[in-house]
Design a protein around this motif. Sequence first.
Motif, PDB file in Angstrom:
ATOM      1  N   UNK A  60      40.838  41.139  50.381  1.00 58.87           N
ATOM      2  CA  UNK A  60      41.489  41.052  49.077  1.00 58.87           C
ATOM      3  C   UNK A  60      41.118  42.245  48.190  1.00 58.87           C
ATOM      4  N   UNK A  61      42.076  42.701  47.421  1.00 59.37           N
ATOM      5  CA  UNK A  61      41.896  43.844  46.536  1.00 59.37           C
ATOM      6  C   UNK A  61      42.137  43.412  45.085  1.00 59.37           C
ATOM      7  N   UNK A  62      41.310  43.938  44.195  1.00 59.88           N
ATOM      8  CA  UNK A  62      41.411  43.570  42.790  1.00 59.88           C
ATOM      9  C   UNK A  62      41.349  44.820  41.907  1.00 59.88           C
ATOM     10  N   UNK A  63      42.032  44.741  40.775  1.00 62.00           N
ATOM     11  CA  UNK A  63      41.853  45.737  39.729  1.00 62.00           C
ATOM     12  C   UNK A  63      40.848  45.178  38.725  1.00 62.00           C
ATOM     13  N   UNK A  64      39.918  45.988  38.302  1.00 60.47           N
ATOM     14  CA  UNK A  64      38.970  45.574  37.269  1.00 60.47           C
ATOM     15  C   UNK A  64      39.098  46.566  36.112  1.00 60.47           C
ATOM     16  N   UNK A  65      39.099  46.066  34.901  1.00 56.20           N
ATOM     17  CA  UNK A  65      39.307  46.950  33.757  1.00 56.20           C
ATOM     18  C   UNK A  65      38.654  46.381  32.510  1.00 56.20           C
ATOM     19  N   UNK A  66      38.364  47.262  31.559  1.00 63.06           N
ATOM     20  CA  UNK A  66      37.964  46.870  30.216  1.00 63.06           C
ATOM     21  C   UNK A  66      38.589  47.861  29.251  1.00 63.06           C
TER      22      UNK A  66
ATOM     23  N   UNK B 123      37.494  50.450  28.080  1.00 64.10           N
ATOM     24  CA  UNK B 123      37.069  51.834  28.277  1.00 64.10           C
ATOM     25  C   UNK B 123      37.518  52.455  29.591  1.00 64.10           C
ATOM     26  N   UNK B 124      37.607  51.646  30.653  1.00 59.66           N
ATOM     27  CA  UNK B 124      37.879  52.235  31.957  1.00 59.66           C
ATOM     28  C   UNK B 124      38.544  51.280  32.917  1.00 59.66           C
ATOM     29  N   UNK B 125      38.705  51.761  34.163  1.00 51.50           N
ATOM     30  CA  UNK B 125      39.397  50.988  35.198  1.00 51.50           C
ATOM     31  C   UNK B 125      38.737  51.240  36.548  1.00 51.50           C
ATOM     32  N   UNK B 126      38.906  50.292  37.439  1.00 50.74           N
ATOM     33  CA  UNK B 126      38.373  50.442  38.785  1.00 50.74           C
ATOM     34  C   UNK B 126      39.020  49.432  39.716  1.00 50.74           C
ATOM     35  N   UNK B 127      38.514  49.397  40.954  1.00 51.38           N
ATOM     36  CA  UNK B 127      39.066  48.493  41.967  1.00 51.38           C
ATOM     37  C   UNK B 127      37.933  47.866  42.757  1.00 51.38           C
ATOM     38  N   UNK B 128      38.172  46.658  43.222  1.00 48.17           N
ATOM     39  CA  UNK B 128      37.247  45.956  44.099  1.00 48.17           C
ATOM     40  C   UNK B 128      37.972  45.585  45.380  1.00 48.17           C
ATOM     41  N   UNK B 129      37.197  45.541  46.439  1.00 47.57           N
ATOM     42  CA  UNK B 129      37.733  45.180  47.745  1.00 47.57           C
ATOM     43  C   UNK B 129      36.691  44.308  48.423  1.00 47.57           C
ATOM     44  N   UNK B 130      37.083  43.143  48.872  1.00 47.52           N
ATOM     45  CA  UNK B 130      36.144  42.263  49.558  1.00 47.52           C
ATOM     46  C   UNK B 130      36.718  41.884  50.912  1.00 47.52           C
ATOM     47  N   UNK B 131      35.922  42.124  51.940  1.00 52.31           N
ATOM     48  CA  UNK B 131      36.325  41.747  53.297  1.00 52.31           C
ATOM     49  C   UNK B 131      35.124  41.106  53.979  1.00 52.31           C
ATOM     50  N   UNK B 132      35.343  39.934  54.502  1.00 50.47           N
ATOM     51  CA  UNK B 132      34.270  39.180  55.145  1.00 50.47           C
ATOM     52  C   UNK B 132      33.095  39.065  54.193  1.00 50.47           C
ATOM     53  N   UNK B 133      31.984  39.774  54.431  1.00 45.82           N
ATOM     54  CA  UNK B 133      30.808  39.609  53.577  1.00 45.82           C
ATOM     55  C   UNK B 133      30.424  40.890  52.842  1.00 45.82           C
TER      56      UNK B 133
ATOM     57  N   UNK C 215      36.105  54.533  37.645  1.00 43.92           N
ATOM     58  CA  UNK C 215      35.862  55.773  36.924  1.00 43.92           C
ATOM     59  C   UNK C 215      34.504  55.657  36.232  1.00 43.92           C
ATOM     60  N   UNK C 216      34.083  56.700  35.556  1.00 44.14           N
ATOM     61  CA  UNK C 216      32.752  56.706  34.945  1.00 44.14           C
ATOM     62  C   UNK C 216      32.695  55.927  33.639  1.00 44.14           C
ATOM     63  N   UNK C 217      33.827  55.396  33.193  1.00 41.46           N
ATOM     64  CA  UNK C 217      33.872  54.723  31.896  1.00 41.46           C
ATOM     65  C   UNK C 217      33.776  53.205  31.999  1.00 41.46           C
ATOM     66  N   UNK C 218      34.165  52.662  33.157  1.00 43.19           N
ATOM     67  CA  UNK C 218      34.155  51.207  33.323  1.00 43.19           C
ATOM     68  C   UNK C 218      32.727  50.688  33.377  1.00 43.19           C
ATOM     69  N   UNK C 219      32.472  49.558  32.742  1.00 40.14           N
ATOM     70  CA  UNK C 219      31.150  48.938  32.729  1.00 40.14           C
ATOM     71  C   UNK C 219      31.188  47.601  33.459  1.00 40.14           C
ATOM     72  N   UNK C 220      30.019  47.167  33.917  1.00 36.09           N
ATOM     73  CA  UNK C 220      29.909  45.839  34.510  1.00 36.09           C
ATOM     74  C   UNK C 220      30.154  44.799  33.431  1.00 36.09           C
ATOM     75  N   UNK C 221      30.592  43.616  33.842  1.00 36.55           N
ATOM     76  CA  UNK C 221      30.919  42.569  32.878  1.00 36.55           C
ATOM     77  C   UNK C 221      30.429  41.221  33.379  1.00 36.55           C
ATOM     78  N   UNK C 222      30.380  40.261  32.482  1.00 33.41           N
ATOM     79  CA  UNK C 222      30.020  38.904  32.884  1.00 33.41           C
ATOM     80  C   UNK C 222      31.043  38.343  33.854  1.00 33.41           C
ATOM     81  N   UNK C 223      32.300  38.716  33.675  1.00 32.28           N
ATOM     82  CA  UNK C 223      33.343  38.247  34.580  1.00 32.28           C
ATOM     83  C   UNK C 223      33.084  38.737  35.998  1.00 32.28           C
TER      84      UNK C 223
END
Length: 266
Positions: free
Chosen positions: A40-46, A48-58, A65-73
């Motif tokens: 599964x592929x996801x877009x993550x954004x706030x 300030x910035x944007x990024x993508x996540x990809x999860x396969x098996x484990x 980009x350098x602007x996106x921050x980690x979030x509680x979500x």
Amino acid sequence: MIRLIENEKDFDFALLKSTLSGKKMLSYMKAYGLGYDFCRFYEISDENGVGYMFIINSTLIICSDDKLSASEELEMFIEMNLPFRIEGSQKILSELNVSEHYQKLHRTIFELIPDETCGKFEEGFVNFDPNLIEVYGILSEGFPNIADFSLWYTDTSHRCRHGISRVFTYKDCTTASVVFDIENEVLIGQVATKVEARGSGYAREFLKWLAQFFNNLGKRAYLLALDVRLSFYREIGFREVESEFVLERKDIEKDSILKGKLADEQ
């Protein structure tokens, strides 16, 4: 915000192609598309910035980009899925508050530097299309924690059929795989030698040949190494490009947990 991606047009391909982690994500997208639950592929954004996540098996890979921050979500997403490994954006990984389940493992990105001494290499012993059952036999000796055969075989054969990956063996004792080959950058993985052939120098010879092989094709090849293998790749003459860390579950017994643990956490 985290949003499931269902259309390739939603990707910023320039962002994905800017890092090895992004290219790995892109390679799986090309191999599987966007229609599988296990991939599964996801877009993550706030704001300030944007990024993508990809999860396969484990495994969870994060590219941003350098602007996106980690979030509680994002932390909640990880808490719900609890992948064994999290890798990718160093900024995001450093900001995540997931220490209850994860520890940091250090690894180094090496570039495979061509070496003229490989001119005497016995290329006739290289199998460019080996039997994957035999390859798994080699890998299972080198990686005791490798995925079960059916899972590994299904994924590897699928990616090879779609031209995303390649698998090589040398003298039926040593193996290495191409994880991806995108825009003349190649990532090498799953390098292993049978126990009975260790100390023979096969892996050293084979990796030097692979460096020259891809260089002759106009490609730059890289590999990722945990600390336990640093001296080996340095002695071969490969170039250290970058140092990074990944997060791995500390409640699951895995060989890599001890091999890559950071010095200040031992």
